[in-house]
Write a protein that holds these residues in place. Sequence first.
Motif, PDB file in Angstrom:
ATOM      1  N   VAL A 256       0.825  -1.208   0.000  1.00  0.00           N
ATOM      2  CA  VAL A 256       0.000   0.000   0.000  1.00  0.00           C
ATOM      3  C   VAL A 256       0.863   1.264   0.000  1.00  0.00           C
ATOM      4  O   VAL A 256       0.405   2.332   0.403  1.00  0.00           O
ATOM      5  CB  VAL A 256      -0.983   0.007   1.192  1.00  0.00           C
ATOM      6  N   ASP A 257       2.085   1.134  -0.487  1.00  0.00           N
ATOM      7  CA  ASP A 257       2.937   2.313  -0.632  1.00  0.00           C
ATOM      8  C   ASP A 257       2.549   3.016  -1.933  1.00  0.00           C
ATOM      9  O   ASP A 257       3.245   2.942  -2.944  1.00  0.00           O
ATOM     10  CB  ASP A 257       4.408   1.901  -0.659  1.00  0.00           C
ATOM     11  N   PHE A 258       1.404   3.714  -1.884  1.00  0.00           N
ATOM     12  CA  PHE A 258       0.871   4.317  -3.095  1.00  0.00           C
ATOM     13  C   PHE A 258       1.732   5.469  -3.600  1.00  0.00           C
ATOM     14  O   PHE A 258       1.771   5.739  -4.803  1.00  0.00           O
ATOM     15  CB  PHE A 258      -0.560   4.795  -2.855  1.00  0.00           C
ATOM     16  N   ASP A 259       2.413   6.166  -2.701  1.00  0.00           N
ATOM     17  CA  ASP A 259       3.254   7.280  -3.137  1.00  0.00           C
ATOM     18  C   ASP A 259       4.338   6.815  -4.102  1.00  0.00           C
ATOM     19  O   ASP A 259       4.697   7.540  -5.043  1.00  0.00           O
ATOM     20  CB  ASP A 259       3.896   7.969  -1.928  1.00  0.00           C
ATOM     21  N   ALA A 260       4.855   5.611  -3.899  1.00  0.00           N
ATOM     22  CA  ALA A 260       5.910   5.106  -4.774  1.00  0.00           C
ATOM     23  C   ALA A 260       5.411   4.893  -6.196  1.00  0.00           C
ATOM     24  O   ALA A 260       6.188   4.963  -7.155  1.00  0.00           O
ATOM     25  CB  ALA A 260       6.470   3.800  -4.217  1.00  0.00           C
ATOM     26  N   VAL A 261       4.108   4.659  -6.334  1.00  0.00           N
ATOM     27  CA  VAL A 261       3.529   4.403  -7.660  1.00  0.00           C
ATOM     28  C   VAL A 261       3.627   5.636  -8.550  1.00  0.00           C
ATOM     29  O   VAL A 261       3.654   5.529  -9.776  1.00  0.00           O
ATOM     30  CB  VAL A 261       2.063   3.945  -7.514  1.00  0.00           C
ATOM     31  N   SER A 262       3.682   6.819  -7.953  1.00  0.00           N
ATOM     32  CA  SER A 262       3.717   8.049  -8.732  1.00  0.00           C
ATOM     33  C   SER A 262       5.043   8.256  -9.453  1.00  0.00           C
ATOM     34  O   SER A 262       5.168   9.156 -10.291  1.00  0.00           O
ATOM     35  CB  SER A 262       3.419   9.263  -7.837  1.00  0.00           C
ATOM     36  N   ASP A 263       6.050   7.435  -9.150  1.00  0.00           N
ATOM     37  CA  ASP A 263       7.345   7.515  -9.819  1.00  0.00           C
ATOM     38  C   ASP A 263       7.234   6.823 -11.173  1.00  0.00           C
ATOM     39  O   ASP A 263       7.413   5.610 -11.284  1.00  0.00           O
ATOM     40  CB  ASP A 263       8.427   6.863  -8.967  1.00  0.00           C
ATOM     41  N   ILE A 264       6.958   7.588 -12.220  1.00  0.00           N
ATOM     42  CA  ILE A 264       6.705   6.979 -13.528  1.00  0.00           C
ATOM     43  C   ILE A 264       7.976   6.406 -14.141  1.00  0.00           C
ATOM     44  O   ILE A 264       7.896   5.587 -15.056  1.00  0.00           O
ATOM     45  CB  ILE A 264       6.030   7.974 -14.488  1.00  0.00           C
TER      46      ILE A 264
END
Length: 381
Positions: A256-264
């Motif tokens: 659930v580390d959603f912030d990491a997903v923003s690293d395109i």
Amino acid sequence: MKLCTALVLTVCVSNVVGWWDVGHQTVGAIAAQKMKNPKAIEQVNNILTYLDSIYNDEHTESDVGNHSATGSDRPELHSNTLASAGSWPDVSKSFYNMKIFDTWHYINQKYDPDGLDVNNTGCGTDSQVNAQTQAEAFNRDIPNIGKGRQTAHWYAHFGTAFLVHLVGDIHQPFHTMGRCIMYEGELSQDLGGNRWIIDFEGEDVNVHALWDSGAYRWDENKQAEIVGEDATYATYASELLDKHSVESLQEKGYDVDFDAVSDIENFSATFQSWIDESNEIAKEAYDRLPMGETVKQEDADWVYDTSEERVVLAGYRLAAYFDGLFAETDFPPLKKCNKIYSPSDDKPEKPEKANTASGHHNYGMHGPNGHILQPLINDRR
């Protein structure tokens, strides 16, 4: 997140359809509520006004694949909210002859627990073009396509709609795996569970459809119920968010580390991790749902609960991903929200007919059961 809205209602039953409309549109609706970056939200709103009228100016008789609707009986092809964009690729494929994109909806990674593929043929699972290759292409291209050209606008909208859909698709476990089986006397694969037949409530069904439909609890009746309450899917999305909190998802072992997903820049590895996660669930499903046997109630409940979890996760992850993908893009708005996009600057635009009763533009349409759907404005995030 304020988006000009329209809803498309259809029940998709193709063998490469991911979650049926309830699942796909809920993924988009959750993402709309959970996006945080104001610039990215603005960009998504701008992009999702470019495309729809190309397909909705007129309806003509045509071959519509495995569906019986033709001409004006087909649903209008809308994708100007994240929710409606979620099912746009399935509707376009099933009703608008875009079968060329079939293989984009899945990646059948080989699974051979029985050791059938002794010569390592791949059991027919190999594909040069699949959900992963296309998601990575959109991730690479959308931030870098030319500024100001209508072709760039079209591609951005097309790619954005597909990304909403593909993120949903690969969270459906049977869109990520093909099991080696003997089929009609030859080594083959089960096509993501489409050939894995089980007994569900006295009917022969395939395991792929069981998951697409949330153990058949996301059928057309549930869809009509959701749409009748809130055609934007925002209300149903909120219900699932309340039911499956981030804390509960984390307790079940989900990342659930959603912030990491923003690293395109790391999108390829991120997307692969979602595929791997789905593969592990598919393996468990094969064990729980043996070929030819009756589905136990506890296993049907597990399919449904896990399907809800996957949809919620996909919505959260899509929101974080779009916060990163559109953080620095520069797609301009149209002159007004519901302006018709014209493929040529010198062609006159055809305005929408206004729904004078509501003050909104009328995108109302008939669903498969005759329901007339009216637009709503989604002011929720």
